[in-house]
Design a protein around this motif. Structure first.
Motif, PDB file in Angstrom:
ATOM      1  N   ALA A  13       0.854  -1.190   0.000  1.00  0.00           N
ATOM      2  CA  ALA A  13       0.000   0.000   0.000  1.00  0.00           C
ATOM      3  C   ALA A  13       0.887   1.235   0.000  1.00  0.00           C
ATOM      4  O   ALA A  13       1.749   1.392   0.863  1.00  0.00           O
ATOM      5  CB  ALA A  13      -0.909  -0.005   1.226  1.00  0.00           C
ATOM      6  N   ILE A  14       0.689   2.111  -0.974  1.00  0.00           N
ATOM      7  CA  ILE A  14       1.498   3.333  -1.108  1.00  0.00           C
ATOM      8  C   ILE A  14       0.586   4.540  -0.933  1.00  0.00           C
ATOM      9  O   ILE A  14      -0.393   4.706  -1.673  1.00  0.00           O
ATOM     10  CB  ILE A  14       2.182   3.391  -2.487  1.00  0.00           C
ATOM     11  CG1 ILE A  14       3.117   2.192  -2.656  1.00  0.00           C
ATOM     12  CG2 ILE A  14       2.946   4.696  -2.654  1.00  0.00           C
ATOM     13  CD1 ILE A  14       3.771   2.133  -4.016  1.00  0.00           C
ATOM     14  N   PHE A  15       0.910   5.383   0.028  1.00  0.00           N
ATOM     15  CA  PHE A  15       0.070   6.540   0.314  1.00  0.00           C
ATOM     16  C   PHE A  15       0.780   7.865   0.081  1.00  0.00           C
ATOM     17  O   PHE A  15       0.143   8.892  -0.064  1.00  0.00           O
ATOM     18  CB  PHE A  15      -0.404   6.485   1.776  1.00  0.00           C
ATOM     19  CG  PHE A  15      -1.195   5.242   2.102  1.00  0.00           C
ATOM     20  CD1 PHE A  15      -2.503   5.093   1.666  1.00  0.00           C
ATOM     21  CD2 PHE A  15      -0.611   4.215   2.808  1.00  0.00           C
ATOM     22  CE1 PHE A  15      -3.224   3.952   1.957  1.00  0.00           C
ATOM     23  CE2 PHE A  15      -1.325   3.063   3.110  1.00  0.00           C
ATOM     24  CZ  PHE A  15      -2.638   2.937   2.681  1.00  0.00           C
ATOM     25  N   THR A  16       2.116   7.864   0.062  1.00  0.00           N
ATOM     26  CA  THR A  16       2.864   9.112  -0.094  1.00  0.00           C
ATOM     27  C   THR A  16       3.967   8.904  -1.121  1.00  0.00           C
ATOM     28  O   THR A  16       4.214   7.794  -1.586  1.00  0.00           O
ATOM     29  CB  THR A  16       3.490   9.544   1.245  1.00  0.00           C
ATOM     30  OG1 THR A  16       4.424   8.543   1.672  1.00  0.00           O
ATOM     31  CG2 THR A  16       2.427   9.735   2.319  1.00  0.00           C
ATOM     32  N   THR A  17       4.652   9.980  -1.442  1.00  0.00           N
ATOM     33  CA  THR A  17       5.827   9.865  -2.304  1.00  0.00           C
ATOM     34  C   THR A  17       6.993   9.323  -1.484  1.00  0.00           C
ATOM     35  O   THR A  17       6.989   9.372  -0.261  1.00  0.00           O
ATOM     36  CB  THR A  17       6.198  11.231  -2.893  1.00  0.00           C
ATOM     37  OG1 THR A  17       6.479  12.137  -1.815  1.00  0.00           O
ATOM     38  CG2 THR A  17       5.074  11.795  -3.744  1.00  0.00           C
ATOM     39  N   GLY A  18       8.013   8.827  -2.169  1.00  0.00           N
ATOM     40  CA  GLY A  18       9.178   8.306  -1.470  1.00  0.00           C
ATOM     41  C   GLY A  18       9.698   7.047  -2.129  1.00  0.00           C
ATOM     42  O   GLY A  18       9.364   6.746  -3.279  1.00  0.00           O
ATOM     43  N   THR A  19      10.530   6.317  -1.406  1.00  0.00           N
ATOM     44  CA  THR A  19      11.106   5.057  -1.884  1.00  0.00           C
ATOM     45  C   THR A  19      10.387   3.905  -1.204  1.00  0.00           C
ATOM     46  O   THR A  19      10.246   3.885   0.020  1.00  0.00           O
ATOM     47  CB  THR A  19      12.608   4.998  -1.566  1.00  0.00           C
ATOM     48  OG1 THR A  19      13.271   6.101  -2.208  1.00  0.00           O
ATOM     49  CG2 THR A  19      13.206   3.686  -2.059  1.00  0.00           C
ATOM     50  N   TRP A  20       9.946   2.958  -2.014  1.00  0.00           N
ATOM     51  CA  TRP A  20       9.173   1.835  -1.490  1.00  0.00           C
ATOM     52  C   TRP A  20       9.806   0.524  -1.932  1.00  0.00           C
ATOM     53  O   TRP A  20      10.416   0.441  -2.993  1.00  0.00           O
ATOM     54  CB  TRP A  20       7.721   1.913  -1.985  1.00  0.00           C
ATOM     55  CG  TRP A  20       7.040   3.169  -1.530  1.00  0.00           C
ATOM     56  CD1 TRP A  20       7.073   4.396  -2.128  1.00  0.00           C
ATOM     57  CD2 TRP A  20       6.266   3.330  -0.342  1.00  0.00           C
ATOM     58  NE1 TRP A  20       6.366   5.308  -1.404  1.00  0.00           N
ATOM     59  CE2 TRP A  20       5.842   4.686  -0.295  1.00  0.00           C
ATOM     60  CE3 TRP A  20       5.875   2.479   0.680  1.00  0.00           C
ATOM     61  CZ2 TRP A  20       5.074   5.191   0.720  1.00  0.00           C
ATOM     62  CZ3 TRP A  20       5.088   2.973   1.699  1.00  0.00           C
ATOM     63  CH2 TRP A  20       4.698   4.319   1.723  1.00  0.00           C
ATOM     64  N   ALA A  21       9.670  -0.492  -1.105  1.00  0.00           N
ATOM     65  CA  ALA A  21      10.291  -1.783  -1.406  1.00  0.00           C
ATOM     66  C   ALA A  21       9.253  -2.886  -1.347  1.00  0.00           C
ATOM     67  O   ALA A  21       8.549  -3.035  -0.345  1.00  0.00           O
ATOM     68  CB  ALA A  21      11.422  -2.073  -0.423  1.00  0.00           C
ATOM     69  N   TRP A  22       9.142  -3.627  -2.427  1.00  0.00           N
ATOM     70  CA  TRP A  22       8.324  -4.839  -2.454  1.00  0.00           C
ATOM     71  C   TRP A  22       9.233  -6.016  -2.104  1.00  0.00           C
ATOM     72  O   TRP A  22      10.345  -6.130  -2.626  1.00  0.00           O
ATOM     73  CB  TRP A  22       7.728  -5.053  -3.840  1.00  0.00           C
ATOM     74  CG  TRP A  22       6.572  -4.171  -4.168  1.00  0.00           C
ATOM     75  CD1 TRP A  22       5.250  -4.475  -4.063  1.00  0.00           C
ATOM     76  CD2 TRP A  22       6.627  -2.822  -4.690  1.00  0.00           C
ATOM     77  NE1 TRP A  22       4.479  -3.411  -4.473  1.00  0.00           N
ATOM     78  CE2 TRP A  22       5.294  -2.375  -4.866  1.00  0.00           C
ATOM     79  CE3 TRP A  22       7.659  -1.951  -5.015  1.00  0.00           C
ATOM     80  CZ2 TRP A  22       4.971  -1.126  -5.349  1.00  0.00           C
ATOM     81  CZ3 TRP A  22       7.354  -0.695  -5.486  1.00  0.00           C
ATOM     82  CH2 TRP A  22       6.021  -0.290  -5.649  1.00  0.00           C
ATOM     83  N   GLN A  23       8.761  -6.896  -1.250  1.00  0.00           N
ATOM     84  CA  GLN A  23       9.566  -8.042  -0.875  1.00  0.00           C
ATOM     85  C   GLN A  23       8.661  -9.208  -0.524  1.00  0.00           C
ATOM     86  O   GLN A  23       7.445  -9.071  -0.485  1.00  0.00           O
ATOM     87  CB  GLN A  23      10.470  -7.699   0.318  1.00  0.00           C
ATOM     88  CG  GLN A  23       9.708  -7.294   1.576  1.00  0.00           C
ATOM     89  CD  GLN A  23      10.633  -7.006   2.744  1.00  0.00           C
ATOM     90  OE1 GLN A  23      11.761  -7.496   2.780  1.00  0.00           O
ATOM     91  NE2 GLN A  23      10.182  -6.223   3.694  1.00  0.00           N
ATOM     92  N   GLY A  24       9.262 -10.339  -0.269  1.00  0.00           N
ATOM     93  CA  GLY A  24       8.485 -11.513   0.102  1.00  0.00           C
ATOM     94  C   GLY A  24       9.060 -12.778  -0.492  1.00  0.00           C
ATOM     95  O   GLY A  24       9.849 -12.738  -1.442  1.00  0.00           O
ATOM     96  N   PRO A  25       8.667 -13.932   0.051  1.00  0.00           N
ATOM     97  CA  PRO A  25       9.225 -15.201  -0.420  1.00  0.00           C
ATOM     98  C   PRO A  25       8.918 -15.501  -1.878  1.00  0.00           C
ATOM     99  O   PRO A  25       9.720 -16.127  -2.565  1.00  0.00           O
ATOM    100  CB  PRO A  25       8.580 -16.230   0.519  1.00  0.00           C
ATOM    101  CG  PRO A  25       7.394 -15.543   1.131  1.00  0.00           C
ATOM    102  CD  PRO A  25       7.746 -14.100   1.200  1.00  0.00           C
ATOM    103  N   GLN A  26       7.761 -15.054  -2.408  1.00  0.00           N
ATOM    104  CA  GLN A  26       7.436 -15.346  -3.794  1.00  0.00           C
ATOM    105  C   GLN A  26       8.356 -14.577  -4.738  1.00  0.00           C
ATOM    106  O   GLN A  26       8.717 -15.080  -5.809  1.00  0.00           O
ATOM    107  CB  GLN A  26       5.978 -15.026  -4.108  1.00  0.00           C
ATOM    108  CG  GLN A  26       5.560 -15.418  -5.526  1.00  0.00           C
ATOM    109  CD  GLN A  26       5.870 -16.870  -5.856  1.00  0.00           C
ATOM    110  OE1 GLN A  26       5.562 -17.769  -5.080  1.00  0.00           O
ATOM    111  NE2 GLN A  26       6.487 -17.110  -7.005  1.00  0.00           N
ATOM    112  N   MET A  27       8.777 -13.365  -4.340  1.00  0.00           N
ATOM    113  CA  MET A  27       9.709 -12.620  -5.182  1.00  0.00           C
ATOM    114  C   MET A  27      11.053 -13.326  -5.231  1.00  0.00           C
ATOM    115  O   MET A  27      11.715 -13.359  -6.278  1.00  0.00           O
ATOM    116  CB  MET A  27       9.861 -11.184  -4.664  1.00  0.00           C
ATOM    117  CG  MET A  27       8.574 -10.368  -4.734  1.00  0.00           C
ATOM    118  SD  MET A  27       8.821  -8.605  -4.432  1.00  0.00           S
ATOM    119  CE  MET A  27       9.605  -8.103  -5.963  1.00  0.00           C
TER     120      MET A  27
END
Length: 228
Positions: free
Chosen positions: A15-29
């Motif tokens: 879930a992204i609510f603001t500007t900035g740097t975001w990271a997607w992660q998880g075992p499926q990745m």
């Protein structure tokens, strides 16, 4: 018009609510990247899809054509031995997700971190901890105190100690294993033996001769500190 084929199961969601740097992660990745390494022809990348069922959800995402500081990046972080151990028992956890080192999920009285240090499963009740102590007969006001304990030599991000105390307040280390290395004696103790139980798990027997009031009563424990 657009189109294309993609997997309907998310590799990761955020879930992204603001500007900035975001990271997607998880075992499926992790599984996706490993599959691409195993079969490069299957590497078609990830598609970013948004939930457009709400208002004010539009976002601008930079691509590889953007300035270097803004381009998306794939970061591979080598897993520590503890993370490998944790992933084998808790595959649903995200990378870096916390497991209480002093928790006791299986209720066997052995903390999770000591389960890791000893080569046990944190999900299976262990009736025998492999920890045993014996005091020899008193001779000329001295007594030999012998303790056996398990340690896993593959836990190379741990330092383990065997410690004794006469009052449960002040503890003295009598044996030490640093980063999975062979156990060394401390403060007058002797390593009687260190044998392989199975795989990387060792059974260590340590003895120390105590005199005076220390020979009358002594407590023993195993402690561990993991690299951060």
């Amino acid at each position: 018009g657009g189109g294309g084929n993609f997997q309907t199961v998310n590799s990761s969601a955020l879930a992204i609510f603001t500007t900035g740097t975001w990271a997607w992660q998880g075992p499926q990745m992790v599984n996706d990247v490993q599959a691409w390494l195993d079969a490069p022809s299957t590497n078609h990348g990830w598609i970013l899809r948004s939930d457009e069922g709400f208002t004010n959800v539009e976002k601008t995402l930079s691509s590889r054509e953007a300035a270097p500081a803004l381009r998306p990046q794939l970061t591979l972080v080598p897993a520590s031995p503890f993370q490998h151990w944790k992933a084998s028992y808790f595959p649903g956890l995200l990378t870096g997700q916390w497991v209480d080192p002093e928790g006791d999920i299986d209720g066997d009285g052995i903390f999770n971190e000591i389960e890791y240090a000893s080569g046990f499963s944190p999900l299976s009740f262990d009736a025998d901890s492999g920890f045993a102590s014996m005091a020899g007969p008193t001779t000329a006001a001295s007594r030999t105190f012998t303790t056996s304990f398990r340690r896993d030599s593959s836990a190379t991000d741990l330092t383990c100690w065997l410690e004794i105390s006469g009052n449960l307040t002040q503890w003295t280390p009598i044996a030490e294993s640093i980063h999975g290395a062979a156990t060394s004696p401390l403060n007058g103790a002797v390593i009687d033996s260190e044998v392989t139980l199975s795989g990387s798990v060792r059974l260590v027997t340590v003895s120390i001769t105590l005199s005076g009031s220390a020979a009358e009563r002594q407590f023993v424990r195993m402690s561990a500190q993991r690299d951060q």
